[in-house]
Write an enzyme that holds these catalytic residues in place. Structure first.
Site, PDB file in Angstrom:
ATOM      1  N   TRP A 103     -91.767  22.903 -59.014  1.00 38.40           N
ATOM      2  CA  TRP A 103     -91.856  21.478 -58.676  1.00 38.40           C
ATOM      3  C   TRP A 103     -90.850  21.093 -57.605  1.00 38.40           C
ATOM      4  CZ3 TRP A 103     -96.321  19.990 -59.994  1.00 38.40           C
ATOM      5  CH2 TRP A 103     -96.916  20.473 -61.168  1.00 38.40           C
ATOM      6  N   ASP A 178     -85.822  14.441 -60.028  1.00 38.42           N
ATOM      7  CA  ASP A 178     -87.121  14.463 -60.692  1.00 38.42           C
ATOM      8  C   ASP A 178     -86.841  14.821 -62.147  1.00 38.42           C
ATOM      9  OD1 ASP A 178     -89.584  14.979 -61.794  1.00 38.42           O
ATOM     10  OD2 ASP A 178     -90.187  16.484 -60.321  1.00 38.42           O
ATOM     11  N   LYS A 202     -94.618  13.306 -70.533  1.00 42.16           N
ATOM     12  CA  LYS A 202     -93.880  14.279 -71.335  1.00 42.16           C
ATOM     13  C   LYS A 202     -93.185  13.580 -72.513  1.00 42.16           C
ATOM     14  CE  LYS A 202     -94.424  17.135 -67.728  1.00 42.16           C
ATOM     15  NZ  LYS A 202     -95.326  18.280 -67.652  1.00 42.16           N
TER      16      LYS A 202
END
Length: 367
Positions: A103, A178, A202
């Protein structure tokens, strides 16, 4: 299926049962409103109260100071890969990126479209299709540019099961994170950050909402020449209501923050998360090599436990048997293979205990 199974999916992920039941109870008609949350206008007083309660819950949990703005946006963390550099990189047009997984590499790819990117550190190993990450870099490994517009890092890496144990020290340069896969899992010192962004799916709620927490002075970097929907300043001025927000997703975030506050806040949630992860890592470490953890011990994630067995055939057998036993989502990402148990906030301790019992029994039968 009437009975809920254990959901180890990396995301969209398990939600608190209390939250699901409350949403189910009030889905047809919110108390005193006569309409579903799925039907009410985002301009109504009813929705405005929900919107503000979700923000206030986050503010309480994370101790967000008044000089920060909370935004509810769309497009996932992937859109933030572009919005961050578009808004924050000018006029210097250069930024530092710390690479610890897939990511962060994707975030860097988008930043390169805007300006110059300095790779402040990377822990990537391997060659060709076999590249992987096993650890978080040490502070001494960081090669930071003191004139960078910001420093970007990814706090938890779902694919490789690594997590920063503390923030990198970056001096006076704004720190951007992030935090999609570990937001709300532990206390944070928000004042260390210039901006934090996180997809909700999440630990916060369903997919479709992206949380952005930004220090207000950084909003001045957002240029008028930006496309309107990509401009943080516009979203802040309109309290995330420039366009129709994900009203249902924000409603669930409100319920999740209420659930977390009822548990005792993030300090208590952190204790529970450490207990769950310890149970699973102890099982791996005490297996005599039957189970092999992917991440180095000082970089292990509390959210995503990644491990391998001796052969792919044995891994497939375990996943097949686990699925039949009511454990879903244990197959590892194709980059790592093996298994991955994602044990986010709402995943119950009893579920981890049940998996450990299953893994020990599987080792007895196949070791």
């Amino acid at each position: 299926m009437e009975n809920r199974i254990y959901n180890f999916s990396a995301g969209p992920a398990v939600l608190p049962e209390e939250v699901l039941l409350e949403a189910q109870k009030d889905l047809f008609a919110l108390p005193g409103v006569g309409m579903s949350i799925l039907e009410i206008s985002h301009r109504s007083k009813t929705y405005d109260a929900i919107h503000q309660e979700a923000k206030e819950g986050l503010k309480q949990l994370l101790n967000i100071p008044d000089d920060y703005t909370i935004l509810f946006l769309q497009g996932g963390a992937s859109l933030q890969f572009s919005m961050v550099p578009l808004n924050l990189m000018p006029p210097k047009n250069k930024a530092d990126y710390i690479l610890t997984g897939s990511w962060s590499k994707k975030a860097m790819k988008e930043a390169k479209r805007v300006g110059t990117v300095n790779v402040a550190a990377t822990t990537e190993e391997g060659e060709g299709d076999k590249k992987y990450f096993k650890r978080i870099p040490k502070q001494s490994e960081l090669k930071l540019d003191p004139d960078a517009a910001y420093v970007h890092f990814t706090s938890n890496n779902t694919i490789f099961g690594t997590e920063w144990q503390t923030e990198p020290e970056v001096g006076n340069v704004p720190l951007v994170c992030d935090a999609s896969s570990d937001i709300l899992s532990k206390p944070l010192d928000i004042k260390k950050y210039g901006l934090i962004y996180a997809g909700a799916q999440k630990n916060m709620g369903p997919s479709g909402v992206t949380l952005v927490i930004i220090r207000k002075d950084l909003l001045e970097r957002s240029q008028d020449s930006l496309h309107t929907m990509l401009n943080y300043k516009i979203h802040a001025e309109n309290d995330s209501l420039y366009n129709t927000p994900n009203t249902f997703g924000i409603y669930i975030i409100k319920l999740v923050t209420k659930w977390l506050l009822g548990l005792g806040g993030l300090e208590e949630m952190f204790k529970i998360n450490k207990k769950k992860a310890q149970l699973l890592y102890d099982c791996i470490d005490q297996s005599g090599g039957f189970y092999k953890g992917h991440a180095e011990k000082d970089s292990r994630s509390l959210m995503n436990v990644t491990f391998n067995l001796a052969t792919e055939e044995l891994e497939k057998k375990l996943i097949d048997e686990a699925t039949k036993a009511g454990f879903s989502g244990l197959k590892g990402h194709r980059s790592v293979g093996g298994l991955r148990a994602s044990i986010y906030n709402a995943f119950p301790v009893k579920g981890v205990e049940a998996l450990v019992d299953f893994m020990k029994d599987f080792q007895k039968r196949n070791g």
